[in-house]
Design an enzyme around this catalytic site. Structure first.
Site, short mmCIF file in Angstrom:
data_model
loop_
_atom_site.label_atom_id
_atom_site.label_comp_id
_atom_site.label_asym_id
_atom_site.label_seq_id
_atom_site.Cartn_x
_atom_site.Cartn_y
_atom_site.Cartn_z
N CYS A 43 50.54 16.71 -26.20
CA CYS A 43 50.55 15.66 -25.19
C CYS A 43 51.88 14.90 -25.22
O CYS A 43 52.39 14.60 -26.30
CB CYS A 43 49.39 14.69 -25.45
SG CYS A 43 49.27 13.37 -24.21
N CYS A 93 50.29 7.65 -27.87
CA CYS A 93 49.18 6.82 -28.34
C CYS A 93 49.04 6.96 -29.86
O CYS A 93 48.81 8.06 -30.38
CB CYS A 93 47.89 7.25 -27.66
SG CYS A 93 47.99 7.28 -25.85
N CYS A 102 46.13 8.95 -31.81
CA CYS A 102 45.69 10.26 -31.34
C CYS A 102 46.38 11.41 -32.06
O CYS A 102 47.59 11.45 -32.20
CB CYS A 102 45.95 10.37 -29.85
SG CYS A 102 45.34 11.92 -29.15
N CYS A 128 31.34 16.49 -20.89
CA CYS A 128 32.59 15.76 -20.68
C CYS A 128 33.75 16.74 -20.81
O CYS A 128 33.97 17.31 -21.88
CB CYS A 128 32.72 14.64 -21.71
SG CYS A 128 31.35 13.47 -21.67
N CYS A 153 31.37 14.83 -16.45
CA CYS A 153 32.36 13.75 -16.49
C CYS A 153 33.72 14.37 -16.78
O CYS A 153 33.85 15.20 -17.68
CB CYS A 153 32.00 12.74 -17.59
SG CYS A 153 33.21 11.39 -17.80
N CYS A 164 33.40 5.50 -16.64
CA CYS A 164 33.15 5.47 -18.08
C CYS A 164 34.42 4.94 -18.72
O CYS A 164 35.48 5.55 -18.60
CB CYS A 164 32.83 6.89 -18.57
SG CYS A 164 32.74 7.07 -20.35
N ARG A 168 27.73 3.97 -25.66
CA ARG A 168 27.77 5.26 -26.35
C ARG A 168 28.52 5.14 -27.67
O ARG A 168 29.64 4.65 -27.71
CB ARG A 168 28.46 6.29 -25.46
CG ARG A 168 28.51 7.70 -26.05
CD ARG A 168 29.21 8.66 -25.11
NE ARG A 168 28.63 8.57 -23.79
CZ ARG A 168 29.36 8.56 -22.66
NH1 ARG A 168 30.67 8.66 -22.71
NH2 ARG A 168 28.75 8.46 -21.50
#
Length: 411
Positions: A65, A69, A72, A109, A142, A202, A272
């Site tokens: 990626c 972040c 992550c 998801c 999702c 979400c 969740r």
């Protein structure tokens, strides 16, 4: 405690607590913890009974990626030894989803690392959504693909997506210290795009990144204003090879207080328990079911979770039941609005009557924190808490099965 009685009354009326009341929940002592759980549990049972919704993650594209972040394992510069692969084909993704659905999940998801999807990526995911829906009647899908451009949410909706995940992760004040390649406002904008397209939003948070109680309350109140239908609560897994590798700040008791605070602030929303529950809640996971009405089944994006069979046994042993595909997750007043909060102009997640007001966690982490450390056992054991609050890197395992491998998934 007068505080807890007040919060229960407000939760049953869908009324927001004050910031001071939310902070007071986080400040309660361990001696009062069971009282806090019992109080928040009354609110949870009022709106969701004893049902637990199961969700299943499929990592469509792992690693590499360009975003930075800090939490992550898929981030730019990550040294975490995770699986790295490009896009799964629709039939591969559908096969992976089928394992979770067979285990009792009702929502799939679909997640992909990256800043956000290209139009070609949206085409790929749309084909995957259609394949899953054709083969599994009644399944919810999702998507979690990062920051959306204009028109992309509408295209996903047309393809059959039911929801879109994009977490706020932390407070606006501290966001710049966690990520520099995009802004908090970018996230909020993507949640708004999902709303406007008629997708169920979400959006959640990550706890344990060194934030203060004030930061936690800030992000949860911001989420209430955004009015998502589901709020995933992640507990940071400090990945070896990421900037937050040394941030072991959570205890099982603190995790339960955080979940209780979220339930009081967003009483009628699907809360969740997402990434990190096995690492930080450990043997107290069953207590968390009295606060949250939704969990992920099996593994996460780049780390392994508790065995799917153990998840199901835990739910049954705690006196809860798995929510069926024919059951509606949201309370009637939210479900009647279509389950997508874009229809609730100016409303907050606890009430569609009072005024109130986004997640590309680790390259689009659908409500799950991905921070595995070094290689660990084949599956994550549920072990007793360590003495004090010592790092439990032994409870972290890099995912080596399921999507992107030739091995059967954990579901």
């Amino acid at each position: 405690m007068n505080l807890l009685n007040t919060l229960v009354d407000k939760g049953l009326r869908r009324e927001s607590p004050t910031r001071e009341e939310a902070l007071a929940v986080l400040a309660t002592s361990d001696d009062d913890l069971l009282d806090v759980v019992a109080a928040a549990g009354k609110v949870r049972r009022h709106w969701f009974g004893r049902r637990v919704k199961l969700n299943y993650l499929v990592n469509l594209k792992s690693g590499l990626c360009p975003e930075d972040c800090s939490y992550c394992s898929q981030r730019l510069g990550s040294k975490a030894d995770i699986l790295k692969y490009t896009w799964l084909k629709p039939d591969q993704a559908s096969e992976a989803a089928a394992a979770g659905l067979a285990g009792g999940a009702k929502r799939v998801c679909l997640v992909a690392s990256g800043r956000g999807p290209t139009d070609r990526d949206v085409d790929r995911v749309s084909d995957t959504i259609k394949a899953i829906k054709e083969q599994n009647e009644g399944v919810e899908v999702c998507a979690c693909l990062g920051l959306l451009s204009d028109g992309q949410a509408e295209r996903l909706r047309e393809a059959g997506a039911d929801a879109y995940n994009h977490n706020l992760n932390t407070s606006e004040a501290t966001y710049g210290g966690i990520t520099t390649t995009h802004t908090y406002a970018d996230r909020v904008d993507t949640v708004h795009k999902a709303h406007a397209a008629g997708l169920s939003a979400c959006s959640g948070l990550i706890a344990g990144m060194g934030e203060s109680d004030e930061d936690l309350v800030d992000v949860v109140f911001s989420l209430r204003e955004l009015d998502p239908d589901s709020v995933p609560v992640n507990f940071l897994i400090p990945f070896e090879g990421t900037p937050l590798a040394k941030e072991w700040n959570l205890t099982p008791q603190r995790c339960l207080r955080i979940l209780a605070m979220v339930r009081f602030v967003c009483p009628d929303v699907e809360v969740r328990i997402a990434g990190g529950r096995e690492v930080h809640l450990r043997t107290m996971q069953p207590l968390a079911l009295h606060l949250a009405n939704s969990i992920f089944l099996g593994d996460y994006l780049t780390s392994e979770g508790q065995a799917g069979k153990a998840d199901l046994e835990m739910i049954a042993d705690a006196g809860f039941e798995v929510e069926g595909a024919d059951q509606v997750t949201l309370p009637e007043h939210r479900a009647a609005a279509g389950g997508a909060c874009g229809s609730h102009e100016g409303s907050g997640c606890g009430s569609h009557e009072e005024p109130g007001c986004g997640s590309h966690q680790g390259g689009g982490v659908c409500g799950s924190t991905e921070a595995p450390a070094a290689e660990a056992p084949e599956s994550v054991p549920v072990a007793a808490p360590a003495a004090g609050n010592e790092p439990r890197t032994d409870l972290v395992a890099v995912r080596r099965r399921g999507a992107g491998t030739d091995l059967a998934p954990n579901a």
